[in-house]
Design an enzyme around this catalytic site. Structure first.
Site, short mmCIF file in Angstrom:
data_model
loop_
_atom_site.label_atom_id
_atom_site.label_comp_id
_atom_site.label_asym_id
_atom_site.label_seq_id
_atom_site.Cartn_x
_atom_site.Cartn_y
_atom_site.Cartn_z
N GLU A 180 -30.74 -20.51 -25.58
CA GLU A 180 -30.72 -20.49 -24.12
C GLU A 180 -32.11 -20.79 -23.56
OE1 GLU A 180 -29.31 -16.68 -22.83
OE2 GLU A 180 -29.52 -17.16 -20.70
N SER A 191 -27.86 -7.97 -24.89
CA SER A 191 -29.12 -8.70 -24.99
C SER A 191 -30.18 -7.75 -25.55
CB SER A 191 -29.50 -9.19 -23.59
OG SER A 191 -30.77 -9.77 -23.60
N ASP A 233 -29.91 -21.60 -18.34
CA ASP A 233 -29.83 -20.43 -17.45
C ASP A 233 -30.67 -20.74 -16.22
OD1 ASP A 233 -30.07 -17.96 -16.19
OD2 ASP A 233 -31.12 -16.96 -17.81
N ASP A 288 -32.31 -16.33 -26.71
CA ASP A 288 -32.71 -16.64 -25.33
C ASP A 288 -34.23 -16.70 -25.26
OD1 ASP A 288 -33.09 -16.91 -22.63
OD2 ASP A 288 -32.25 -14.95 -22.08
N LYS A 336 -25.10 -16.80 -13.66
CA LYS A 336 -25.50 -15.57 -12.99
C LYS A 336 -25.32 -15.82 -11.50
CE LYS A 336 -29.16 -14.24 -16.21
NZ LYS A 336 -30.58 -14.53 -16.52
N ASN A 338 -36.04 -17.86 -22.45
CA ASN A 338 -36.61 -17.70 -21.09
C ASN A 338 -37.81 -18.61 -20.85
OD1 ASN A 338 -35.55 -14.47 -21.44
ND2 ASN A 338 -35.07 -15.52 -19.54
N LYS A 351 -27.41 -11.07 -28.56
CA LYS A 351 -28.38 -12.10 -28.10
C LYS A 351 -29.77 -11.55 -28.35
CE LYS A 351 -29.90 -13.16 -23.41
NZ LYS A 351 -29.51 -13.66 -22.08
N LEU A 352 -30.58 -12.34 -29.03
CA LEU A 352 -31.97 -11.93 -29.29
C LEU A 352 -32.89 -12.66 -28.34
CD1 LEU A 352 -32.12 -12.09 -33.22
CD2 LEU A 352 -31.45 -10.15 -31.76
N LYS A 353 -33.76 -11.92 -27.69
CA LYS A 353 -34.81 -12.54 -26.90
C LYS A 353 -35.84 -13.10 -27.88
CE LYS A 353 -33.74 -11.62 -22.61
NZ LYS A 353 -33.58 -12.71 -21.65
N GLY A 377 -26.62 -11.52 -17.28
CA GLY A 377 -26.84 -10.22 -16.65
C GLY A 377 -28.28 -10.11 -16.21
#
Ligand code: NPG
Length: 374
Positions: free
Chosen positions: A213, A135, A238, A188, A262, A190, A161-163, A290
């Site tokens: 995500e 990530s 998630d 992702d 998770k 968030n 995975k790119l934030k 993670g």
């Protein structure tokens, strides 16, 4: 089994590099470790709550307080305690999956060590190695991002995975896709977007991502179903998935076609397996998330990721992606994979020296208060 007591140990492990996400920046991992002590042996658990309640409502000071005052008393009172009984014994306490999960993990480690069985075997693992992704946090500029991704690909990571967040999304993805070609790539968010951003998020479709995500708030499951109708990139959840039931419901309304699992977020590895099972039954692939775990949580995550329906590489990166010095033997990448521990329990050993070096406080809570103490 009857617990003798539980050690609550707070640690602060510096990260090798700052990790920036839409919910803030982490420079170190402030974690809570729990050691369940019985007359026959002990076991370790890791609470994945962050220092502040910015990813989920839980945070590490709160988790420590909750464990001490609300979760341990019912566990201490049970003289035939098992890991399986932890969740039912704590069901009167609402939420707080990460705190509960840490205790269940410690009990699992303890119990499986006594039985000489690995967590992987116990959960139903079907592979000896798991494919690993990494990530990549939000960077200051695209050049820095390209350098970081190049470094990880050189190390052998099988998926990037790119934030993302508003202002750091389409251009970042485009730059990585153009520079590195046909790599496995996902993003992702968030919870950083709303359904009003659907048209903008559809611009990601042309980059052939594995998934996007959690674009929206965790309670806003329905908007994910709406988005899934409007974009081609598969939607993965998630934060919204805090139990097997939540996974079942989200899948039923079409809010996700992939699930990030998770264990801490769902209350422990036993519920994580149930999430895996309900997804498998619906043909929904899963991957292991993670939370910047130490070697303890990493060992358990790698065991979980060895279950059959974990068909996508997880955020189970090698120890050196996070820490210069871990508290267990390090997990080392081998051809983009990590080996699933086979030893009893978590299958890793805590280095007392390394642990002491990063410990910021230790409290031992005895099951039976010494006479004369209130
Ligand atoms: O490799 O452990 C890791 C980090 C993977 O991006 C990652 N985790 O939102 O999934 C996430 C994020 C996270 C980190 C969440 C820390 C909460 C705490």
């Amino acid at each position: 089994m009857k617990l003798t007591g539980v050690e609550l140990r707070r640690i602060r492990l510096p990260l090798v590099g700052e990790f920036r996400t839409s919910f803030g920046s982490q420079k170190a991992r402030d974690a809570l470790l729990v050691r369940a002590v019985s007359p026959d042996g002990d076991g370790w658990g890791e609470c994945v709550a962050l220092a502040a309640p910015v990813y989920s409502p839980e945070y590490v000071d709160g988790a420590e307080h909750l464990i001490r005052h609300h979760l341990l008393p019912p566990l201490f009172a049970d003289h035939e305690l098992t890991a399986e009984k932890v969740a039912p014994l704590l069901s009167h306490v609402k939420g707080n999956q990460m705190a509960k999960g840490a205790l269940e993990m410690a009990l699992l480690d303890l119990e499986l060590r006594l039985r000489d069985e690995s967590l992987a075997t116990h959960l139903g693992a079907v592979r000896e190695w798991v494919d690993c992704g990494v990530s990549v946090g939000i960077m200051n500029d695209i050049g820095e991002l390209i350098d970081a991704v190049a470094g990880y690909l050189d190390q052998g990571y099988k998926r990037i995975k790119l934030k993302i967040e508003p202002g750091w999304d389409v251009k970042a993805v485009q730059a990585v896709r153009e520079r590195f070609g046909d790599i496995l790539l996902q993003v992702d968010a968030n919870t950083a977007y709303t359904l009003q951003d659907a048209a903008h998020l559809a611009e990601l479709d042309e980059f052939n991502l594995l998934l996007i995500e959690q674009p929206f708030e965790e309670e806003d499951v329905r908007s994910h179903a709406e988005l899934a109708k409007q974009i081609r990139t598969p939607v993965c959840l998630d934060e919204s998935i805090n139990s097997a039931r939540a996974a079942t419901d989200a899948i039923a309304i079409g809010a996700c076609s992939i699930v990030n699992i998770k264990a801490g977020r769902v209350g422990g590895y036993l519920e994580a397996k149930r999430v895996h099972d309900v997804c498998e039954a619906k043909g929904v692939p899963v991957w292991c998330g993670g939370m910047l775990e130490t070697g303890l949580g990493r060992a358990a995550n790698v065991a979980l990721a060895a279950l059959p329906n974990f068909t996508l590489p997880g955020d189970t990166s090698a120890s050196d992606r996070y820490f210069a010095q871990d508290i267990t033997e390090p997990f080392v990448l081998d051809d983009g994979r990590l080996r699933v521990p086979t030893g009893p329990g978590l299958g890793v050993t805590v280095s007392q020296d390394a642990l002491d070096q990063v410990t910021t406080s230790t409290k031992y809570i005895p099951a039976v208060k010494p006479a004369g103490r209130k």
